[in-house]
Design an enzyme around this catalytic site. Structure first.
Site, PDB file in Angstrom:
ATOM      1  CE1 TYR A 167      43.711  33.646  41.241  1.00  0.00           C
ATOM      2  CE2 TYR A 167      45.140  35.501  41.267  1.00  0.00           C
ATOM      3  CZ  TYR A 167      44.803  34.283  40.859  1.00  0.00           C
ATOM      4  OH  TYR A 167      45.519  33.761  39.973  1.00  0.00           O
ATOM      5  N   GLY A 168      44.454  37.363  45.633  1.00  0.00           N
ATOM      6  CA  GLY A 168      45.812  37.722  45.946  1.00  0.00           C
ATOM      7  C   GLY A 168      46.470  37.103  47.199  1.00  0.00           C
TER       8      GLY A 168
END
Length: 247
Positions: A167-168
Site C-alpha cells: 500500500y505504501g
C-alpha cells in the site's frame, strides 16, 4: 446541501467515481451529484453501491440520477476496463471526470511477514488498476472540452514508514503518476491532479489506528467539496499538483 461555490460546478458533466462506496468515495459521489453531475458509481460491493445510489436518487433534492457499475478492480482485466469505458461512451456519449478513491489496505505488517498475494493485491488495486482505468478512459476524456483525472493519494511521509508494505509503495507511485500524466497530457484538455486529504475516519484508517485513540481524523465529507473543486473548471489552478487542503 452544496455550497453556493460548488452548486452547479459540475452541471451537465459525467463523472466516474472509482471506489464510490468507500468513505471518501461515497461523500464525493454525493457532492458531485449536488454539484450537478451524473455520477457513475464504480465499486465491488453491490449492496453498498445501492446505498450510495439511494442517498443521491432518493435525497429529495432532484439530483441527476446516478448509475451503478459493479466492478472488481482486483480481478478486472485491461479488456474489462476497456469495456467499462465503451459502455460509458455508449450510454452517455461523454466522460468529463475520473475520480480515483478506491484503495486496498489490510493492515500493517513487515515485508518479511507479509503475504505475497496481499502485497501484490495492494500494489495492483492502488496503482496498476488506477493506471489501467485511466488509460481506458482517456479517449473519452480527450473528447470533452475540459476534463479531469483526480487521484486521491495518502501522505507519503506517513505511509513511507515501516510496515506499510505494498500500500505504501503504491501510494508513492500514484503520486508520481500525477506528475507523469500531467507532463504527457499538458497540451490536451485533460487535467491531471492529486488530492492528499488529511486523516479521515474510514475503515481503511481503522486498519492501522485504534479508533478511540485517533484524535486527528475527521469525517470524509470534509474533503468532498475539494474533490468537486479538482473535477470542475476551478481545478485548473491545481493542474499537475498534489493538493493537500487544510482540514
Amino acid at each position: 446541501m452544496a455550497t453556493d461555490v460548488q452548486s452547479g460546478a459540475l452541471q451537465g458533466r459525467v463523472i466516474l467515481v472509482a471506489g464510490a462506496h468507500g468513505g471518501l468515495g461515497r461523500a464525493a459521489s454525493i457532492a458531485c451529484a449536488r454539484a450537478g453531475a451524473t455520477v457513475v458509481l464504480l465499486g465491488r460491493k453491490v449492496p453498498k453501491l445501492n446505498r450510495v445510489y439511494d442517498a443521491i436518487a432518493k435525497s429529495g433534492e432532484r439530483l441527476p440520477e446516478p448509475v451503478n457499475y459493479p466492478f472488481d478492480l482486483e480481478g478486472a482485466s485491461p479488456d474489462d476496463h476497456a469495456e467499462l469505458a465503451n459502455r460509458i461512451g455508449d450510454g452517455f456519449g461523454r466522460l468529463d471526470g475520473l475520480l480515483h478513491c478506491a484503495a486496498d489496505f489490510r493492515g500493517l505488517t513487515s515485508l518479511e511477514r507479509s503475504d505475497p498475494a496481499a502485497f501484490a493485491r495492494a500494489v495492483h488495486v492502488n496503482l496498476t488498476a488506477r493506471a489501467w482505468l485511466t488509460q481506458a478512459c482517456l479517449p473519452l476524456l480527450r473528447q470533452a472540452p475540459d476534463s479531469a483525472v483526480v487521484f486521491v493519494v495518502d501522505d507519503p511521509g506517513r505511509v513511507g514508514g515501516a510496515y506499510w508494505g505494498g500500500y505504501g509503495l503504491a501510494q508513492h507511485a500514484a503520486a508520481a503518476l500525477v506528475g507523469m500524466l500531467h507532463a504527457e497530457l499538458a497540451n490536451s484538455p485533460v487535467r491531471v491532479s492529486g488530492l492528499q486529504p488529511g486523516p479521515m475516519r474510514t475503515s481503511l484508517r481503522a486498519q492501522a489506528y485504534v479508533e478511540e485513540d485517533d484524535r486527528e481524523a475527521v469525517e470524509p465529507a470534509r474533503y468532498a467539496d475539494d474533490c468537486v473543486t479538482l473535477l470542475s473548471t476551478a481545478g485548473v489552478a491545481r493542474r499537475g499538483q498534489v493538493w493537500s487542503p487544510l482540514p
